[in-house]
Design an enzyme around this catalytic site. Structure first.
Site, PDB file in Angstrom:
ATOM      1  N   GLU A  38      11.209  -7.158  -9.732  1.00 42.57           N
ATOM      2  CA  GLU A  38      10.096  -6.597 -10.500  1.00 42.57           C
ATOM      3  C   GLU A  38       9.440  -7.654 -11.395  1.00 42.57           C
ATOM      4  OE1 GLU A  38       8.511  -3.603 -10.489  1.00 42.57           O
ATOM      5  OE2 GLU A  38       9.682  -3.282  -8.673  1.00 42.57           O
ATOM      6  N   CYS A 200      -9.409   3.545   3.144  1.00 41.96           N
ATOM      7  CA  CYS A 200      -9.535   4.977   2.840  1.00 41.96           C
ATOM      8  C   CYS A 200      -9.374   5.842   4.087  1.00 41.96           C
ATOM      9  CB  CYS A 200     -10.887   5.261   2.192  1.00 41.96           C
ATOM     10  SG  CYS A 200     -11.130   4.381   0.630  1.00 41.96           S
ATOM     11  N   CYS A 209      -9.436  12.529  -3.013  1.00 45.53           N
ATOM     12  CA  CYS A 209      -9.690  11.365  -3.882  1.00 45.53           C
ATOM     13  C   CYS A 209     -11.102  11.401  -4.468  1.00 45.53           C
ATOM     14  CB  CYS A 209      -9.471  10.081  -3.091  1.00 45.53           C
ATOM     15  SG  CYS A 209      -9.769   8.599  -4.065  1.00 45.53           S
TER      16      CYS A 209
END
Length: 353
Positions: A38, A200, A209
């Protein structure tokens, strides 16, 4: 607006079919491996991080080996990843985990957030992925997914937008599949909901969305108000011994390249001559190399390399923070990226001659 349970169901179903499950830090999952990955992944792409992570794990397989290492060795393995404060904080955090928690990462987001270099989102990722704790995250990928999905106006760096996004992230995080959901949100942002040209057409969230419905989802998240980066200038003195070794100094822990090794900074070729005369008591010729630009997050730095070849060997090492570095037999030091670049150029030049 899609309800939280529907949102998580949709994205988790996508993850089962399309999510990334074979990244190195997704194997042998434990808090240490998740934490290191991370920190490395902050502002750095997965493809860049993978070889660094693997080398790091080979040398420091657990928090104890990292805590007991010298900072130079840690920064040496970090060289090239950038944002070196992350490497220094990683080392300091390992030492704190060993000293205060006997090598076991604390099991709460609040306690994790108190450790050096760990913010709320990173703490959430460690807790959810390695400990199965319900904890929202809000890294760059997740911010992008959420700001587009809800068409959130405003730059996410502002306190108001940040607070709004945390509320959304908290509401959407399910009460189950914590590891998978966290990974799903990261993957969506990294692979589909990308900064430019988002995919998309194959995104499971596209029907609901709000950003997609505007016809221009890439406008979200809104950009940071632009400010021209200032231009700064420096010259780096490449002092060379007859045997080819070059003089490096360790920089202060704070500031740019903190704790890394670099060539001494001077203002000009004339200042380089004065530097050599004052410290070594000799006259020398200065050879100017082509200058180049190195960009930081907040300014551009123009670097003028100046090479000075000494006729006789010098044993001088400054005030205990100097080192004669031999590119043919390199020491394991943390090097600033432009310094590594110049050392490689110098070594190549030496081989050609």
């Amino acid at each position: 607006m899609t309800q939280p349970f529907q949102f998580s169901d949709v994205v988790l179903a996508w993850y089962q079919q399309h999510g990334r499950k074979h990244l190195p830090w997704q194997q042998n999952i434990n808090p240490y491996r998740v934490w290191v990955s991370e920190i490395m992944l902050q502002q750095t792409q997965v493809a860049t991080v993978i070889p660094y992570f693997e080398r790091f794990m080979q040398r420091f397989p657990d928090v104890f080996s990292l805590a007991s290492a010298e900072q130079d060795e840690v920064l040496h393995l970090w060289t090239g990843l950038g944002y070196y404060a992350r490497g220094r904080n990683l080392h300091a955090c390992a030492q704190k985990v060993v000293e205060q928690y006997q090598g076991k990462f604390p099991q709460s987001v609040d306690q994790l957030s108190e450790l050096p270099g760990i913010g709320r989102s990173t703490a959430g990722a460690i807790a959810s992925i390695s400990m199965g704790i319900r904890a929202p995250i809000l890294d760059g990928n997740v911010k992008r997914v959420l700001t587009r999905f809800y068409a959130v106006e405003g730059w996410p760096g502002t306190t108001t937008v940040q607070k709004q996004l945390w509320q959304v992230a908290e509401a959407l995080t399910p009460d189950h599949s914590h590891r998978e959901y966290t990974q799903t949100m990261m993957d969506l942002g990294a692979t589909l909901c990308t900064r430019s040209k988002p995919a998309c057409g194959i995104c499971p969230l596209q029907p609901q969305c709000a950003g997609y419905k505007t016809g221009n989802p890439s406008q979200f998240p809104n950009s940071k108000p632009k400010k021209d980066k200032p231009e700064k200038y420096t010259a780096l003195l490449m002092l060379q011994q007859p045997d080819g070794s070059l003089y490096l100094e360790q920089r202060p822990q704070n500031g740019i390249w903190g704790g890394l090794w670099s060539f001494p900074e001077v203002e000009s070729p004339e200042a380089a001559l004065v530097w050599v005369k004052q410290r070594l008591g000799v006259d020398a010729k200065v050879e100017s190399w082509d200058s180049f630009r190195h960009t930081f997050s907040h300014y551009h730095l123009h670097i003028q390399p100046l090479r000075v070849c000494l006729a006789k060997a010098a044993n001088w090492v400054g005030e205990d923070n100097g080192h004669w570095y031999n590119p043919a037999q390199p020491s394991e030091l943390g090097l600033a990226a432009p310094v590594k670049k110049l050392l490689n150029q110098h070594h190549q030049l030496t081989l050609e001659h």
